[in-house]
Enzyme design. Structure first.
Site, short mmCIF file in Angstrom:
data_model
loop_
_atom_site.label_atom_id
_atom_site.label_comp_id
_atom_site.label_asym_id
_atom_site.label_seq_id
_atom_site.Cartn_x
_atom_site.Cartn_y
_atom_site.Cartn_z
N SER A 187 29.08 70.80 -23.91
CA SER A 187 28.44 71.81 -23.06
C SER A 187 28.40 73.17 -23.76
O SER A 187 29.42 73.64 -24.27
CB SER A 187 29.21 71.96 -21.75
OG SER A 187 29.10 70.79 -20.99
N SER A 199 33.58 64.00 -26.42
CA SER A 199 32.74 62.80 -26.33
C SER A 199 31.92 62.57 -27.61
O SER A 199 31.51 63.51 -28.27
CB SER A 199 31.75 62.93 -25.17
OG SER A 199 32.43 63.22 -23.97
N GLU A 213 34.25 56.32 -11.72
CA GLU A 213 34.81 54.96 -11.81
C GLU A 213 36.16 54.99 -12.54
O GLU A 213 37.08 54.24 -12.20
CB GLU A 213 33.85 54.02 -12.57
CG GLU A 213 32.57 53.69 -11.82
CD GLU A 213 31.53 54.81 -11.88
OE1 GLU A 213 31.76 55.81 -12.58
OE2 GLU A 213 30.48 54.67 -11.22
N GLN A 246 34.09 72.16 -25.85
CA GLN A 246 35.03 71.04 -25.81
C GLN A 246 34.41 69.84 -26.52
O GLN A 246 33.53 69.19 -25.97
CB GLN A 246 35.32 70.72 -24.34
CG GLN A 246 36.25 69.58 -24.10
CD GLN A 246 36.39 69.30 -22.60
OE1 GLN A 246 35.97 70.11 -21.76
NE2 GLN A 246 36.93 68.16 -22.24
N GLY A 247 34.85 69.58 -27.76
CA GLY A 247 34.25 68.49 -28.55
C GLY A 247 35.05 67.21 -28.43
O GLY A 247 35.81 66.86 -29.34
N GLU A 269 40.89 70.10 -16.26
CA GLU A 269 39.48 70.01 -15.85
C GLU A 269 39.38 69.36 -14.48
O GLU A 269 38.52 69.71 -13.68
CB GLU A 269 38.70 69.21 -16.90
CG GLU A 269 37.21 69.20 -16.65
CD GLU A 269 36.41 68.72 -17.85
OE1 GLU A 269 37.02 68.26 -18.84
OE2 GLU A 269 35.17 68.78 -17.78
C1 LIG Z 1 26.93 67.84 -17.47
C2 LIG Z 1 27.86 67.21 -18.46
C3 LIG Z 1 28.63 68.01 -19.28
C4 LIG Z 1 29.47 67.43 -20.23
N1 LIG Z 1 30.17 68.26 -21.05
C5 LIG Z 1 30.98 67.72 -22.01
C6 LIG Z 1 31.67 68.55 -22.93
O1 LIG Z 1 31.58 69.79 -22.87
N2 LIG Z 1 32.43 67.97 -23.88
C7 LIG Z 1 32.57 66.62 -23.99
O2 LIG Z 1 33.29 66.16 -24.86
N3 LIG Z 1 31.89 65.78 -23.15
C8 LIG Z 1 31.11 66.31 -22.16
N4 LIG Z 1 30.42 65.49 -21.30
C9 LIG Z 1 30.49 64.04 -21.49
C10 LIG Z 1 31.35 63.31 -20.46
O3 LIG Z 1 32.71 63.56 -20.67
C11 LIG Z 1 31.00 61.83 -20.58
O4 LIG Z 1 29.66 61.67 -20.19
C12 LIG Z 1 31.89 60.98 -19.68
O5 LIG Z 1 33.21 60.96 -20.17
C13 LIG Z 1 31.36 59.53 -19.59
O6 LIG Z 1 31.20 59.01 -20.87
P1 LIG Z 1 29.81 58.34 -21.34
O7 LIG Z 1 28.70 59.29 -21.00
O8 LIG Z 1 29.96 57.91 -22.74
O9 LIG Z 1 29.61 57.11 -20.39
P2 LIG Z 1 30.32 55.69 -20.52
O10 LIG Z 1 31.76 55.87 -20.83
O11 LIG Z 1 29.51 54.86 -21.46
O12 LIG Z 1 30.17 55.14 -19.07
C14 LIG Z 1 28.93 54.65 -18.56
C15 LIG Z 1 29.19 54.11 -17.14
O13 LIG Z 1 30.13 53.04 -17.21
C16 LIG Z 1 31.25 53.31 -16.37
N5 LIG Z 1 32.47 52.83 -17.01
C17 LIG Z 1 32.87 53.04 -18.30
N6 LIG Z 1 34.08 52.47 -18.51
C18 LIG Z 1 34.46 51.91 -17.33
C19 LIG Z 1 35.61 51.19 -16.92
N7 LIG Z 1 36.63 50.94 -17.74
N8 LIG Z 1 35.67 50.76 -15.62
C20 LIG Z 1 34.65 51.02 -14.74
N9 LIG Z 1 33.52 51.70 -15.11
C21 LIG Z 1 33.43 52.13 -16.37
C22 LIG Z 1 31.29 54.83 -16.25
O14 LIG Z 1 31.96 55.23 -15.08
C23 LIG Z 1 29.81 55.17 -16.22
O15 LIG Z 1 29.30 55.00 -14.92
C24 LIG Z 1 29.57 66.02 -20.32
C25 LIG Z 1 28.81 65.22 -19.49
C26 LIG Z 1 27.97 65.79 -18.56
C27 LIG Z 1 27.16 64.90 -17.67
#
Ligand SMILES: Cc1cc2nc3c(=O)[nH]c(=O)nc-3n(C[C@H](O)[C@H](O)[C@H](O)COP(=O)(O)OP(=O)(O)OC[C@H]3O[C@@H](n4cnc5c(N)ncnc54)[C@H](O)[C@@H]3O)c2cc1C
Length: 387
Positions: free
Chosen positions: A171, A139, A371, A136-137, A254
């Site tokens: 992932s 992020s 969040e 799943q591409g 999901e």
């Molecule tokens: C084990 C694992 C597997 C994953 N697998 C995939 C995958 O297969 N494909 C894929 O595309 N992605 C994948 N991801 C990525 C995942 O979808 C993102 O990590 C997630 O959407 C959060 O985005 P970010 O890491 O950029 O954090 P950010 O969006 O930068 O957030 C950082 C922090 O800020 C908080 N925050 C952000 N915006 C707000 C808001 N508006 N209000 C309140 N709080 C806020 C968040 O809750 C978080 O605590 C995976 C992540 C993990 C940990």
């Protein structure tokens, strides 16, 4: 390993949830010897992958994993609820979910619903048979919670898209044959209105996959780099510039059906916790049970709505929030009851407990952070202001 003799589930006509529960439970009992190797998995991701693909193939050949999918896509028909029963009975008997179970429930329904029929009828049976895996591409660095700001560019070149950019946290992309990719086809300011979903072969020239080692010590996810990758137009999933609908549907799967599978697994894990940690307090056990059971009830409602074709609205956000709360609670309880095992143990069960504890920390991040789920509930259910 010989495949268990095939159960001709198709010949039974219209199968109900109780039928499948009873028949699949019986089949699992009858094939316990053949299935025994799957109760203990290797501890490295590669070994797990290979073993679970074999489990998937066995379940496919016996027909179980085809239940609840349309016949034209390799399934045997019936409702989504049948898929839920199969995953639940499998977990209850102590078997892990086959490797593509998660992908199947997250990406499979979107390909079934949005991809051109020629594409879905070719790709989905291969996924169900365990012949290929998908990733799943979504992020990107700088576009996680704020998915609408993604920047990976797809430029229209007649019969192809030319794709450039970067994805992260994908992932198991190092094992994937295809990727459901979100790209920017509108202007940089078009936000969620200018996104298009593509179904990309991972061996297309120009794709570089760089595994990222997580705190479990395994490369659970990857960075992806796309450098002038040419994707045929017939790999477009959904409408051009309509990828947001595909993305939201995938995220609801999901947060919905995948949460059902996770609760089935957590129920089984709670049983193993009670067995492995006799000193676990009654209060901890009781509360963990309550949380997992509450998740089961919520998630069952979601599954029923999906089976009846009803819209889910914001419900999957509740499921996802409760899923991560229950999962963290369960493994916090494990750490409290077995600190030496979790921190220092080096036999296989100890490694499993440690890995599951560490992975449980991610449950409030992947599939949309906790969040964000709270924001959705606050705005859409409680009517609180956006800012
Ligand atoms: C084990 C694992 C597997 C994953 N697998 C995939 C995958 O297969 N494909 C894929 O595309 N992605 C994948 N991801 C990525 C995942 O979808 C993102 O990590 C997630 O959407 C959060 O985005 P970010 O890491 O950029 O954090 P950010 O969006 O930068 O957030 C950082 C922090 O800020 C908080 N925050 C952000 N915006 C707000 C808001 N508006 N209000 C309140 N709080 C806020 C968040 O809750 C978080 O605590 C995976 C992540 C993990 C940990």
């Amino acid at each position: 390993m010989a495949a268990p003799s095939s159960v001709n589930v198709a010949a039974t006509g219209e199968l109900t949830v109780p039928d499948v529960r009873e028949r699949f439970g019986r089949w699992l009992g009858e094939h316990a010897d053949t299935l025994a190797p799957f109760t203990e998995l290797p501890t490295d991701v590669e070994g797990v992958f290979a073993t679970l693909s074999r489990l998937q193939r066995l379940l496919y050949e016996a027909g179980w994993i085809r239940l609840g999918w349309p016949e034209e896509l390799g399934g045997l028909g019936g409702t989504v609820a049948l898929r839920g029963v199969v995953s639940e009975e499998l977990a209850a008997a102590g078997y892990p979910p086959p490797f593509s179970f998660g992908t199947q429930e997250v990406l499979g329904p979107a390909v079934a619903r949005f991809a051109p029929p020629e594409l879905s009828s070719q790709a989905l049976p291969r996924l169900l048979r365990g012949e290929e895996t998908w990733c799943q591409g979504f992020s990107e660095p700088g576009a996680g919670s704020d998915l609408g700001s993604l920047r990976m560019r797809a430029v229209d070149e007649g019969d192809h898209w030319r794709v450039n950019g970067e994805k992260v946290w994908t992932s198991w992309a190092q094992y994937a044959d295809r990727c459901l990719l979100l790209t920017r086809t509108g202007t940089p300011e078009s936000a969620h209105r200018g996104i298009t979903a593509l179904f990309v072969d991972m061996d297309t020239p120009g794709i570089t996959v760089r595994p990222l080692v997580a705190m479990t010590g395994e490369a659970d996810f990857c960075s992806l780099f796309f450098d002038d990758v040419m994707v045929p137009k017939d790999r477009t999933v959904g409408e051009v510039d309509g990828g947001w609908a595909v993305a939201m549907f995938i995220l609801s799967c999901e947060r919905g059906v995948a949460a059902w599978q996770r609760q089935a697994w957590m129920r089984w894990r709670l049983g193993t916790l009670v067995a492995d940690a006799p000193e676990l307090s009654d209060a901890r056990t009781g509360e963990a049970f309550e949380l997992v059971h509450a998740l089961r009830l919520l998630s069952r409602r979601t599954l029923r709505s999906l089976s009846d074709g009803e819209p889910l609205g914001v419900r999957p956000s509740f499921d996802k929030l409760l899923m991560s709360t229950a999962e963290k609670y369960l493994f916090d309880a494990a750490l409290e009851a077995m600190p030496d095992t979790l921190l220092f143990g080096d036999d296989d069960p100890a490694r499993d407990w440690r890995n599951d504890y560490l992975y449980s920390r991610a449950s409030s991040i992947y599939g949309g952070a906790a969040e964000i789920q709270r924001n959705i509930i606050a705005e859409h259910v409680l009517g609180l202001p956006r800012e």
